[in-house]
Design a protein around this motif. Structure first.
Motif, PDB file in Angstrom:
ATOM      1  N   GLY A   1       1.096  -1.003   0.074  1.00  0.00           N
ATOM      2  CA  GLY A   1       0.041   0.122   0.118  1.00  0.00           C
ATOM      3  C   GLY A   1       1.063   1.004  -0.396  1.00  0.00           C
ATOM      4  N   GLU A   2       2.274   1.452   0.309  1.00  0.00           N
ATOM      5  CA  GLU A   2       2.782   1.900   0.522  1.00  0.00           C
ATOM      6  C   GLU A   2       3.853   2.344  -0.703  1.00  0.00           C
ATOM      7  N   ILE A   3       3.790   0.901  -1.585  1.00  0.00           N
ATOM      8  CA  ILE A   3       4.914   1.967  -2.705  1.00  0.00           C
ATOM      9  C   ILE A   3       3.772   2.158  -3.300  1.00  0.00           C
ATOM     10  N   GLY A   4       2.381   1.520  -3.366  1.00  0.00           N
ATOM     11  CA  GLY A   4       0.921   1.869  -4.512  1.00  0.00           C
ATOM     12  C   GLY A   4       1.774   1.702  -5.750  1.00  0.00           C
ATOM     13  N   GLY A   5       0.260   1.650  -6.746  1.00  0.00           N
ATOM     14  CA  GLY A   5       0.389   1.622  -8.410  1.00  0.00           C
ATOM     15  C   GLY A   5       0.106   0.260  -8.684  1.00  0.00           C
ATOM     16  N   ASP A   6      -0.199  -0.333  -9.544  1.00  0.00           N
ATOM     17  CA  ASP A   6      -0.584  -0.950 -10.105  1.00  0.00           C
ATOM     18  C   ASP A   6      -0.126  -2.671  -9.701  1.00  0.00           C
ATOM     19  N   ALA A   7       1.214  -2.028 -10.678  1.00  0.00           N
ATOM     20  CA  ALA A   7       1.880  -3.177 -10.095  1.00  0.00           C
ATOM     21  C   ALA A   7       1.884  -3.970  -8.900  1.00  0.00           C
ATOM     22  N   ALA A   8       2.016  -3.626  -7.601  1.00  0.00           N
ATOM     23  CA  ALA A   8       2.191  -3.510  -5.920  1.00  0.00           C
ATOM     24  C   ALA A   8       0.467  -3.804  -5.486  1.00  0.00           C
ATOM     25  N   GLY A   9      -0.090  -3.104  -5.701  1.00  0.00           N
ATOM     26  CA  GLY A   9      -1.903  -3.716  -6.148  1.00  0.00           C
ATOM     27  C   GLY A   9      -2.512  -4.539  -6.920  1.00  0.00           C
ATOM     28  N   ALA A  10      -1.622  -5.348  -7.418  1.00  0.00           N
ATOM     29  CA  ALA A  10      -1.828  -6.928  -8.495  1.00  0.00           C
ATOM     30  C   ALA A  10      -1.036  -7.812  -7.586  1.00  0.00           C
ATOM     31  N   LEU A  11      -0.509  -7.462  -6.517  1.00  0.00           N
ATOM     32  CA  LEU A  11      -0.227  -8.223  -5.207  1.00  0.00           C
ATOM     33  C   LEU A  11      -0.739  -8.580  -4.044  1.00  0.00           C
ATOM     34  N   LEU A  12      -1.517  -7.677  -3.564  1.00  0.00           N
ATOM     35  CA  LEU A  12      -1.952  -7.520  -2.705  1.00  0.00           C
ATOM     36  C   LEU A  12      -2.955  -9.050  -2.452  1.00  0.00           C
ATOM     37  N   GLY A  13      -2.862  -9.258  -0.901  1.00  0.00           N
ATOM     38  CA  GLY A  13      -3.604 -10.856  -0.785  1.00  0.00           C
ATOM     39  C   GLY A  13      -3.034 -12.143  -1.147  1.00  0.00           C
ATOM     40  N   ARG A  14      -1.676 -12.236  -1.439  1.00  0.00           N
ATOM     41  CA  ARG A  14      -0.779 -12.936  -2.545  1.00  0.00           C
ATOM     42  C   ARG A  14       0.068 -13.498  -1.959  1.00  0.00           C
ATOM     43  N   ALA A  15       1.090 -12.879  -1.099  1.00  0.00           N
ATOM     44  CA  ALA A  15       1.670 -13.164   0.277  1.00  0.00           C
ATOM     45  C   ALA A  15       2.134 -14.514   1.138  1.00  0.00           C
ATOM     46  N   GLY A  16       0.816 -14.257   1.670  1.00  0.00           N
ATOM     47  CA  GLY A  16       0.783 -15.296   2.259  1.00  0.00           C
ATOM     48  C   GLY A  16       0.678 -17.310   2.500  1.00  0.00           C
ATOM     49  N   VAL A  17       0.314 -17.021   0.940  1.00  0.00           N
ATOM     50  CA  VAL A  17      -0.588 -18.440   0.572  1.00  0.00           C
ATOM     51  C   VAL A  17       1.067 -18.470   0.021  1.00  0.00           C
ATOM     52  N   ALA A  18       1.542 -18.120  -0.999  1.00  0.00           N
ATOM     53  CA  ALA A  18       2.828 -18.417  -1.675  1.00  0.00           C
ATOM     54  C   ALA A  18       3.597 -18.573  -0.441  1.00  0.00           C
ATOM     55  N   ASN A  19       4.218 -18.026   0.495  1.00  0.00           N
ATOM     56  CA  ASN A  19       4.731 -18.131   1.381  1.00  0.00           C
ATOM     57  C   ASN A  19       4.736 -19.791   1.944  1.00  0.00           C
ATOM     58  N   ALA A  20       3.417 -20.323   2.277  1.00  0.00           N
ATOM     59  CA  ALA A  20       3.394 -21.264   2.805  1.00  0.00           C
ATOM     60  C   ALA A  20       3.638 -22.397   1.915  1.00  0.00           C
ATOM     61  N   ARG A  21       3.075 -22.534   0.408  1.00  0.00           N
ATOM     62  CA  ARG A  21       3.689 -23.350  -0.848  1.00  0.00           C
ATOM     63  C   ARG A  21       5.393 -23.271  -0.596  1.00  0.00           C
ATOM     64  N   LEU A  22       5.399 -22.250  -0.964  1.00  0.00           N
ATOM     65  CA  LEU A  22       7.364 -22.322  -0.818  1.00  0.00           C
ATOM     66  C   LEU A  22       7.977 -23.044   0.604  1.00  0.00           C
ATOM     67  N   ALA A  23       7.165 -22.383   1.254  1.00  0.00           N
ATOM     68  CA  ALA A  23       7.454 -23.197   2.661  1.00  0.00           C
ATOM     69  C   ALA A  23       7.340 -25.278   2.420  1.00  0.00           C
ATOM     70  N   TYR A  24       6.271 -26.243   1.434  1.00  0.00           N
ATOM     71  CA  TYR A  24       5.838 -26.626   1.373  1.00  0.00           C
ATOM     72  C   TYR A  24       6.388 -27.641   0.706  1.00  0.00           C
ATOM     73  N   ARG A  25       7.333 -27.212  -0.689  1.00  0.00           N
ATOM     74  CA  ARG A  25       8.180 -26.888  -1.246  1.00  0.00           C
ATOM     75  C   ARG A  25       9.424 -27.617  -0.436  1.00  0.00           C
ATOM     76  N   ALA A  26      10.096 -26.463   0.797  1.00  0.00           N
ATOM     77  CA  ALA A  26      11.392 -27.173   1.355  1.00  0.00           C
ATOM     78  C   ALA A  26      10.988 -28.376   2.210  1.00  0.00           C
ATOM     79  N   PHE A  27       9.548 -28.281   2.315  1.00  0.00           N
ATOM     80  CA  PHE A  27       9.027 -29.908   3.897  1.00  0.00           C
ATOM     81  C   PHE A  27       9.003 -30.918   2.409  1.00  0.00           C
ATOM     82  N   GLY A  28       9.323 -31.056   1.696  1.00  0.00           N
ATOM     83  CA  GLY A  28       9.269 -32.190   0.121  1.00  0.00           C
ATOM     84  C   GLY A  28      10.873 -32.629   0.067  1.00  0.00           C
TER      85      GLY A  28
END
Length: 366
Positions: free
Chosen positions: A217-244
């Motif tokens: 939100g502080e960065i602003g712009g369309d590119a930043a706005g398109a990433l809102l709400g995506r980091a938490g799930v992505a982070n967990a999915r990368l953790a699951y890859r490390a688990f494997g």
């Protein structure tokens, strides 16, 4: 009758645990009902949960009076009440624990959060809590701070089941897996039966979105706005890859498994959605897969039972997309290393604050 959504989660390999505990839940039969009616197969607690439970209502009044008469100091009083609740919850989950061969039916209790920088005292209190609860289906929660990683190994090496908590980054999670494997090897060297030791690694989800969304939100712009709400799930999915990579596909792990060891499951924690614009089951439906646990506060459990649509495994094969999300976050200027450092520090501080407030409330009543 277990809800369809929870049954579907179980069929896909995700166990549902409740992220809450109170004496009222135990004495009214609510916890037993959640097992029977909602398919809950475990419980996690933390200092904030006990602070809420013990600071409200009258359920603890009689025990506080007894502790006062006995001259208990405030820390002893709080731990006595917490241990009694966890012990009773362990008894309620005994049938689940036996039916799952110890995988589920688990109840977690956390060491004093003020010890997050003191591995020696963390080990000592973990041992003491395990002995005081006196139930084989208890799990002792230890924070995944840098200095407490050796404590995780030592406690596992003593034959005690551990819930490793406050994990935010995949880099730290990889260190946790190493501590887990070393702990099992130490336990075997110490003569413990590996088949009796269980562990989960609690990976926090929603707090990642909260912090990264703030920065986007502080960065602003369309590119930043398109990433809102995506980091938490992505982070967990990368953790699951490390688990494997570090467990499922690891020769070191397979050697331990051949001698009776149980795998350390990723546990998705902090699964209540903080932004009302996001689906309230976001951190449930998008994090389904084999060998996982989702620990939910009751509002998230209710939403899951009411309207979650479980479509099967949503973790396997998702890591490339998740990695792309993280590259995009870096490209728009999110300092991910700083994000995870802030989240860990604030996580410890929040638990310490809750615990300190609880000590103040109970101290006044004593």
């Amino acid at each position: 009758m277990t809800s369809t959504a929870v049954a579907d989660l179980a069929a896909a390999g995700t166990s549902v645990w409740l992220d809450d505990l109170s004496r009222d839940r135990i004495t009214t039969g609510n916890l037993s009902d959640l097992i029977t009616d909602r398919g809950v197969v475990g419980v996690t607690t933390n200092p904030a949960i006990f602070a809420t439970a013990m600071s409200k209502g009258t359920a603890y009044d009689a025990q506080i009076a007894e502790l006062k008469a006995a001259g208990a100091d405030v820390s002893e009083a709080v731990f006595t009440m917490a241990v009694d609740d966890v012990r009773d919850a362990c008894d309620i989950f005994t049938d689940t624990w036996r039916a799952s061969d110890g995988v589920d039916g688990r109840v977690s209790i956390e060491v004093d959060p003020r010890l997050a920088g003191d591995p020696e005292e963390t080990v000592a209190q973990a041992r003491a809590l395990y002995e005081r609860v006196g139930r084989d289906n208890v799990m002792i929660k230890i924070p995944a701070t840098e200095v407490c990683l050796p404590a995780i190994t030592e406690v596992l090496g003593a034959g005690i089941s551990v819930n490793v908590t406050l994990i935010f980054s995949v880099a730290r999670y990889r260190r946790v897996i190493e501590a887990f494997l070393a702990g099992l090897e130490l336990a075997e060297a110490n003569g413990h039966d590996l088949s009796t030791i269980h562990s989960v690694a609690s990976f926090f989800v929603s707090r990642v979105d909260t912090e990264i969304d703030r920065r986007l939100g502080e960065i602003g712009g369309d590119a930043a706005g398109a990433l809102l709400g995506r980091a938490g799930v992505a982070n967990a999915r990368l953790a699951y890859r490390a688990f494997g990579e570090l467990l499922l596909d690891s020769p070191r792990w397979r050697d331990l498994a051949a001698r009776g060891a149980h795998i350390q499951r990723p546990l998705w924690a902090s699964t209540s959605v903080k932004n009302p614009d996001y689906p309230d089951t976001l951190y449930v439906t998008e994090l389904v897969g084999p060998h996982t646990v989702n620990t939910m506060p009751e509002n998230t459990l209710d939403a899951t039972v009411d309207h979650a649509v479980i479509t099967g495994d949503t973790l396997t094969g998702t890591s490339d997309s998740a990695a792309g999300t993280f590259r995009a976050l870096e490209e728009v200027g999110v300092d991910l290393d700083d994000v995870f450092e802030v989240l860990e520090r604030e996580g410890v501080e929040k638990f310490v604050s809750s615990w300190t407030d609880l000590l103040g409330v109970i101290g006044a009543r004593l």
